[in-house]
Write a protein that holds these residues in place. Structure first.
Motif, PDB file in Angstrom:
ATOM      1  N   PRO A 214      21.354  43.562  27.471  1.00  0.00           N
ATOM      2  CA  PRO A 214      20.159  43.080  28.175  1.00  0.00           C
ATOM      3  C   PRO A 214      20.399  43.047  29.671  1.00  0.00           C
ATOM      4  O   PRO A 214      21.550  42.968  30.128  1.00  0.00           O
ATOM      5  N   PRO A 215      19.343  43.108  30.468  1.00  0.00           N
ATOM      6  CA  PRO A 215      19.518  43.062  31.928  1.00  0.00           C
ATOM      7  C   PRO A 215      20.178  41.753  32.359  1.00  0.00           C
ATOM      8  O   PRO A 215      20.031  40.714  31.711  1.00  0.00           O
ATOM      9  N   LEU A 216      20.898  41.809  33.452  1.00  0.00           N
ATOM     10  CA  LEU A 216      21.550  40.620  33.995  1.00  0.00           C
ATOM     11  C   LEU A 216      20.491  39.661  34.527  1.00  0.00           C
ATOM     12  O   LEU A 216      19.636  40.050  35.327  1.00  0.00           O
ATOM     13  N   ASP A 217      20.534  38.404  34.075  1.00  0.00           N
ATOM     14  CA  ASP A 217      19.530  37.406  34.449  1.00  0.00           C
ATOM     15  C   ASP A 217      20.233  36.161  34.979  1.00  0.00           C
ATOM     16  O   ASP A 217      20.932  35.465  34.224  1.00  0.00           O
ATOM     17  N   PHE A 218      20.050  35.870  36.265  1.00  0.00           N
ATOM     18  CA  PHE A 218      20.675  34.699  36.876  1.00  0.00           C
ATOM     19  C   PHE A 218      19.815  33.439  36.724  1.00  0.00           C
ATOM     20  O   PHE A 218      20.142  32.412  37.307  1.00  0.00           O
ATOM     21  N   GLU A 219      18.737  33.550  35.944  1.00  0.00           N
ATOM     22  CA  GLU A 219      17.860  32.393  35.744  1.00  0.00           C
ATOM     23  C   GLU A 219      18.063  31.722  34.389  1.00  0.00           C
ATOM     24  O   GLU A 219      17.357  30.768  34.069  1.00  0.00           O
ATOM     25  N   VAL A 220      19.006  32.187  33.595  1.00  0.00           N
ATOM     26  CA  VAL A 220      19.154  31.652  32.238  1.00  0.00           C
ATOM     27  C   VAL A 220      19.698  30.230  32.235  1.00  0.00           C
ATOM     28  O   VAL A 220      19.558  29.501  31.252  1.00  0.00           O
ATOM     29  N   ALA A 221      20.331  29.811  33.309  1.00  0.00           N
ATOM     30  CA  ALA A 221      20.880  28.445  33.386  1.00  0.00           C
ATOM     31  C   ALA A 221      20.932  28.042  34.844  1.00  0.00           C
ATOM     32  O   ALA A 221      20.954  28.886  35.749  1.00  0.00           O
ATOM     33  N   LYS A 222      20.949  26.739  35.073  1.00  0.00           N
ATOM     34  CA  LYS A 222      21.104  26.210  36.433  1.00  0.00           C
ATOM     35  C   LYS A 222      22.079  25.042  36.393  1.00  0.00           C
ATOM     36  O   LYS A 222      21.759  24.004  35.822  1.00  0.00           O
ATOM     37  N   PRO A 223      23.248  25.220  36.964  1.00  0.00           N
ATOM     38  CA  PRO A 223      23.722  26.451  37.594  1.00  0.00           C
ATOM     39  C   PRO A 223      24.194  27.471  36.576  1.00  0.00           C
ATOM     40  O   PRO A 223      24.701  27.105  35.516  1.00  0.00           O
ATOM     41  N   LEU A 224      24.015  28.746  36.898  1.00  0.00           N
ATOM     42  CA  LEU A 224      24.634  29.798  36.091  1.00  0.00           C
ATOM     43  C   LEU A 224      26.092  29.900  36.523  1.00  0.00           C
ATOM     44  O   LEU A 224      26.385  30.092  37.702  1.00  0.00           O
ATOM     45  N   VAL A 225      26.991  29.754  35.568  1.00  0.00           N
ATOM     46  CA  VAL A 225      28.425  29.780  35.849  1.00  0.00           C
ATOM     47  C   VAL A 225      28.949  31.175  35.567  1.00  0.00           C
ATOM     48  O   VAL A 225      28.880  31.659  34.431  1.00  0.00           O
ATOM     49  N   LEU A 226      29.446  31.825  36.611  1.00  0.00           N
ATOM     50  CA  LEU A 226      29.972  33.186  36.512  1.00  0.00           C
ATOM     51  C   LEU A 226      31.477  33.143  36.765  1.00  0.00           C
ATOM     52  O   LEU A 226      31.920  32.758  37.841  1.00  0.00           O
ATOM     53  N   LEU A 227      32.237  33.546  35.754  1.00  0.00           N
ATOM     54  CA  LEU A 227      33.696  33.601  35.854  1.00  0.00           C
ATOM     55  C   LEU A 227      34.091  35.044  36.152  1.00  0.00           C
ATOM     56  O   LEU A 227      33.652  35.965  35.455  1.00  0.00           O
ATOM     57  N   VAL A 228      34.908  35.249  37.194  1.00  0.00           N
ATOM     58  CA  VAL A 228      35.323  36.594  37.586  1.00  0.00           C
ATOM     59  C   VAL A 228      36.818  36.720  37.334  1.00  0.00           C
ATOM     60  O   VAL A 228      37.615  35.951  37.873  1.00  0.00           O
ATOM     61  N   VAL A 229      37.200  37.706  36.503  1.00  0.00           N
ATOM     62  CA  VAL A 229      38.601  37.881  36.126  1.00  0.00           C
ATOM     63  C   VAL A 229      39.044  39.292  36.480  1.00  0.00           C
ATOM     64  O   VAL A 229      38.228  40.182  36.736  1.00  0.00           O
ATOM     65  N   GLY A 230      40.358  39.493  36.475  1.00  0.00           N
ATOM     66  CA  GLY A 230      40.931  40.801  36.785  1.00  0.00           C
ATOM     67  C   GLY A 230      42.304  40.626  37.392  1.00  0.00           C
ATOM     68  O   GLY A 230      42.637  39.564  37.914  1.00  0.00           O
ATOM     69  N   VAL A 231      43.107  41.675  37.322  1.00  0.00           N
ATOM     70  CA  VAL A 231      44.453  41.603  37.878  1.00  0.00           C
ATOM     71  C   VAL A 231      44.377  41.647  39.391  1.00  0.00           C
ATOM     72  O   VAL A 231      43.363  42.049  39.979  1.00  0.00           O
ATOM     73  N   ASN A 232      45.438  41.222  40.052  1.00  0.00           N
ATOM     74  CA  ASN A 232      45.480  41.229  41.510  1.00  0.00           C
ATOM     75  C   ASN A 232      45.383  42.648  42.053  1.00  0.00           C
ATOM     76  O   ASN A 232      45.947  43.583  41.485  1.00  0.00           O
ATOM     77  N   GLY A 233      44.665  42.785  43.160  1.00  0.00           N
ATOM     78  CA  GLY A 233      44.585  44.061  43.842  1.00  0.00           C
ATOM     79  C   GLY A 233      43.405  44.926  43.475  1.00  0.00           C
ATOM     80  O   GLY A 233      43.231  46.003  44.044  1.00  0.00           O
ATOM     81  N   VAL A 234      42.561  44.474  42.540  1.00  0.00           N
ATOM     82  CA  VAL A 234      41.431  45.306  42.120  1.00  0.00           C
ATOM     83  C   VAL A 234      40.196  45.080  42.977  1.00  0.00           C
ATOM     84  O   VAL A 234      39.184  45.774  42.831  1.00  0.00           O
ATOM     85  N   GLY A 235      40.241  44.084  43.877  1.00  0.00           N
ATOM     86  CA  GLY A 235      39.075  43.771  44.696  1.00  0.00           C
ATOM     87  C   GLY A 235      38.253  42.633  44.141  1.00  0.00           C
ATOM     88  O   GLY A 235      37.038  42.557  44.385  1.00  0.00           O
ATOM     89  N   LYS A 236      38.902  41.722  43.424  1.00  0.00           N
ATOM     90  CA  LYS A 236      38.199  40.620  42.757  1.00  0.00           C
ATOM     91  C   LYS A 236      37.540  39.669  43.756  1.00  0.00           C
ATOM     92  O   LYS A 236      36.346  39.364  43.659  1.00  0.00           O
TER      93      LYS A 236
END
Length: 432
Positions: A214-236
């Motif tokens: 489904p399309p990304l929807d930033f209105e589904v919750a308030k606040p919408l909690v977005l966790l960003v993960v990835g190894v070091n050096g990828v531009g996180k």
């Protein structure tokens, strides 16, 4: 008469003897009195000097401090109030709140200001084709070189097409799927036509990239909690900053959480982006518990009415298992701070790593509930075809792609637009 003289002489001798034996006692008594008086004078002088010094120091104090010194002492509280309260129960390990957390607001006005969506869209529409130029110079250019100058395709060329696809950075499974869609779904006459083959490759690529999310929807919750993960050096961290800028430009109230407490540079970089975008940052002490930072950030976002909370996370610990366990703990603690949080978990992947990016994505997906991929540095590599391998292998949607240094170069991903720009034929001869 003689007896009277003897008596008088005896009395005189006795009186002289008393005077002679009593003199030392009188002298000592007199000296003791003088010493006591002298010591008393010294004590009085010392007390006077001490009082004078104290008054001089008090005169040097500010008025508020002087009033506080002169104020009468507070009454002693009743015994019941002085009884020590019982020690508080220790919270469970994953519910402990962070100590010495700081909310860092921007020191100055943000350097990025909102602008009309039409103006922003017009500016963003230009760079996609340019940003994918090097990616087109990879296996797409090899296919173009294979077909260049040919109006019809012979069986030998089809076999060479299979070799080109297998040597591309899209993975063996995806290469086979593309080749089978060409050889297995086209007739002999269609296989002889170059344009038909190109159209079939583009059609199959679009089908692979469109995983049905489904399309990304930033209105589904308030606040919408977005966790960003990835190894070091990828531009996180850079991705977090750019995404915060885009959301702020769209009118969202964004809070950032510096959850990578193991790397001081990550927090400093996030603070720079917070200054540029006008987004406050929740941060803890270096080496502290990342989950507690995210916990307190969610509570703060709820209390202050933020629309989106974007949380950075660690990208490297001593072992792979340590990193995954830490990220799993962050997710569990986030769900305790707010049910169903995190609502989105983005994995940032460096496209320049080629097929290693597929292996990284597979590792994170096995440990975490990844909801989307952000593919960075597409403008600097010929290995951008890895996007096909990631979608085909993991069935995860690509949410954003990075094709440059500017905020506008973080693009929302659209499969049809991406394929059209990737297989653009105008620069075929140059790429070849």
């Amino acid at each position: 008469m003689r007896s009277g003289w003897k008596a008088a002489g005896a009395r005189e001798r006795n009186h002289a003897r008393r005077l002679t034996h009593g003199a030392p006692h009188l002298t000592l008594r007199r000296m003791s009195t003088e010493v006591v008086v002298f010591l008393a004078i010294l004590v009085a002088l010392a007390l006077g000097v001490a009082i004078a010094i104290k008054r001089a120091r008090r005169a040097e104090l500010p008025p508020a401090k002087r009033a506080e010194k002169l104020a009468p002492p507070k009454p002693t509280p009743p015994l019941k109030e002085r009884v020590a309260a019982p020690p508080a129960l220790k919270p469970p390990p994953e519910e402990v709140t962070a100590e010495r957390l700081e909310v860092t607001p921007p020191k100055e006005k943000p350097t990025m200001v909102p602008e009309p969506a039409v103006v922003r869209a017009a500016r963003e529409a230009k760079p996609l084709k340019v940003g994918l130029e090097r990616t087109r110079g990879g296996f797409i250019a090899k296919i173009g070189a294979l077909f260049q100058g040919k109006k019809t395709i012979d069986p030998q060329t089809i076999d060479r097409l299979e070799e080109v696809l297998l040597t591309a950075d899209i993975g063996v499974k995806t290469s086979q799927k593309l080749f089978e869609s060409v050889k297995g779904q086209l007739s002999r006459d269609q296989l002889a036509d170059v344009e038909t083959i190109w159209d079939k490759i583009k059609e199959q690529s679009t089908a692979i990239l469109d995983v049905g999310a489904p399309p990304l929807d930033f209105e589904v919750a308030k606040p919408l909690v977005l966790l960003v993960v990835g190894v070091n050096g990828v531009g996180k961290t850079t991705t977090i900053g750019k995404l915060a800028a885009k959301l702020t430009q769209n009118g969202k109230k964004v809070l950032l959480a510096a959850g990578d407490t193991f790397r001081a540079a990550a927090t400093e970089q996030l603070e720079i982006w917070g200054q540029r975008t006008g987004c406050p940052i929740i941060k803890g002490k270096e080496g502290g518990d990342p989950s507690s930072v995210v916990f307190e950030a969610i509570r703060h976002a709820q209390a202050e009415g933020y629309d989106v909370l974007i949380a950075d996370t660690a990208g490297r610990l001593h072992t792979k298992s340590d990193l995954m366990e830490e990220l799993q703990k962050v997710r569990r603690v986030a769900s305790k701070a707010m049910p169903q949080a995190p609502h989105e978990t983005f994995l940032v992947v460096d496209s320049t790593t080629g097929q290693n990016a597929i292996a990284q994505a597979q590792m994170f997906k096995e440990a975490l509930d990844i909801t989307g991929i952000v593919l960075t540095k597409l403008d600097g590599t010929a290995k951008g075809g890895v996007v096909l391998g990631i979608c085909d292998t993991l069935k995860l949607p690509i949410r954003y792609i990075g094709i440059g240094e500017k905020v506008e170069d973080l693009r929302e991903f659209n499969a049809a637009e991406f394929v059209a720009a990737l297989f653009d034929r105008e620069g075929e001869s140059k790429a070849a």
